[in-house]
Motif scaffolding. Structure first.
Motif, short mmCIF file in Angstrom:
data_model
loop_
_atom_site.label_atom_id
_atom_site.label_comp_id
_atom_site.label_asym_id
_atom_site.label_seq_id
_atom_site.Cartn_x
_atom_site.Cartn_y
_atom_site.Cartn_z
N ARG A 60 0.84 -1.20 0.00
CA ARG A 60 0.00 0.00 0.00
C ARG A 60 0.88 1.25 0.00
O ARG A 60 0.59 2.22 -0.71
CB ARG A 60 -0.91 0.00 1.22
N ASP A 72 -5.81 2.40 -0.46
CA ASP A 72 -6.12 0.97 -0.40
C ASP A 72 -6.36 0.50 -1.84
O ASP A 72 -7.36 0.86 -2.46
CB ASP A 72 -7.37 0.73 0.45
N GLU A 112 -7.34 -2.24 -3.16
CA GLU A 112 -8.56 -3.01 -3.40
C GLU A 112 -9.76 -2.09 -3.56
O GLU A 112 -10.63 -2.34 -4.40
CB GLU A 112 -8.78 -4.03 -2.29
N VAL A 113 -9.82 -1.04 -2.77
CA VAL A 113 -10.92 -0.08 -2.88
C VAL A 113 -10.79 0.72 -4.17
O VAL A 113 -11.74 0.85 -4.94
CB VAL A 113 -10.96 0.84 -1.64
N ALA A 137 -9.20 0.06 -6.91
CA ALA A 137 -9.36 -0.77 -8.11
C ALA A 137 -10.82 -0.92 -8.51
O ALA A 137 -11.13 -1.13 -9.69
CB ALA A 137 -8.73 -2.14 -7.89
N ALA A 138 -11.72 -0.79 -7.55
CA ALA A 138 -13.16 -0.94 -7.82
C ALA A 138 -13.81 0.38 -8.25
O ALA A 138 -15.00 0.40 -8.56
CB ALA A 138 -13.87 -1.49 -6.58
N ALA A 152 -3.95 0.66 -9.37
CA ALA A 152 -4.47 -0.20 -8.29
C ALA A 152 -4.87 -1.55 -8.86
O ALA A 152 -4.58 -2.60 -8.27
CB ALA A 152 -5.66 0.48 -7.62
N ARG A 153 -5.49 -1.54 -10.03
CA ARG A 153 -5.87 -2.80 -10.68
C ARG A 153 -4.64 -3.59 -11.10
O ARG A 153 -4.61 -4.82 -10.96
CB ARG A 153 -6.76 -2.49 -11.90
N LEU A 213 -3.20 -5.35 -8.04
CA LEU A 213 -3.96 -6.56 -7.69
C LEU A 213 -3.69 -7.69 -8.67
O LEU A 213 -3.55 -8.85 -8.27
CB LEU A 213 -5.45 -6.24 -7.62
N HIS A 228 -0.43 -9.28 -7.85
CA HIS A 228 -0.59 -10.21 -6.72
C HIS A 228 -1.20 -11.53 -7.18
O HIS A 228 -0.78 -12.60 -6.73
CB HIS A 228 -1.47 -9.59 -5.63
N GLU A 229 -2.18 -11.44 -8.06
CA GLU A 229 -2.84 -12.66 -8.56
C GLU A 229 -1.85 -13.56 -9.31
O GLU A 229 -2.00 -14.78 -9.32
CB GLU A 229 -4.02 -12.30 -9.47
#
Length: 195
Positions: free
Chosen positions: A35, A70, A72-73, A75-76, A105-106, A109, A112-113
């Protein structure tokens, strides 16, 4: 009447308490959290074409607008969030940079995937051996072959607004390189932190 003690030497920021604090306690110190690295990359992208103090003065606004960075937030976020951010006077309102913050942000993630990490990617650019301490501001490069390679790797991972100069500024901010000048009193502590 005695003369006041001169301000301590700093590589930059002397005279502005916010800038001084950033120089003395943050710039060049190792950052490895996902982060935290996402925050630095985002802020460095927003800095592109502007002075760093402009971004630093809006940092808390960015933290509020981007959910504390954040990923995850962020990215949405969708078009309504882009519109909200472009109307937010607490940040720098540039559509390309706002969209890059969301895309990054996407990308984080997705990294990480795939079993990777932003920390691993950024720190893979650390020079070995470390270059000698710069003596003068003119000795500090704007970009290096390592930052060029890092920018290429970040772009391949889906990150935006991460050219070689922005990548190098991120490397400096996160302690991947220590560009505190040799006479800067903060340099010794930064070197201890980097071990």
């Amino acid at each position: 009447m005695s003369t006041p003690d001169p301000a301590p030497f700093r590589c930059f920021g002397t005279g502005d308490p916010l800038y001084e604090r950033y120089h003395d306690t943050e710039w060049g110190r190792p950052v490895r959290g996902e982060r935290e690295l996402y925050e630095r990359i985002t802020l460095e992208a927003f800095q592109s074409g502007l002075s760093w103090i402009t971004v630093l003065r809006r940092r808390e606004g960015f933290r509020a607008a981007l959910a504390g960075f954040d990923p995850e937030v962020v990215a949405a976020y969708g078009e309504d969030d882009v519109a909200r951010l472009l109307a937010d006077p607490g940040i720098i309102r540039n559509r390309l940079k706002v969209e890059a913050a969301i895309a990054n942000a996407r990308a984080l993630l997705a990294l990480h995937e795939r079993g990777g990490s932003l920390s691993g990617l950024v720190w893979s650019a650390a020079p070995d051996p470390a270059p000698p301490a710069p003596r003068e501001p003119a000795d500090v490069p704007a970009l290096t072959p390592a930052s060029t390679a890092l920018a290429k790797a970040l772009k391949a991972a889906g990150f935006r607004f991460v050219g070689p100069t922005t990548a190098y500024a991120t490397m400096q901010a996160c302690g991947v390189v220590d560009d505190h000048l040799v006479r800067c009193p903060v340099r010794a502590q930064v070197e201890v932190d980097r071990v």
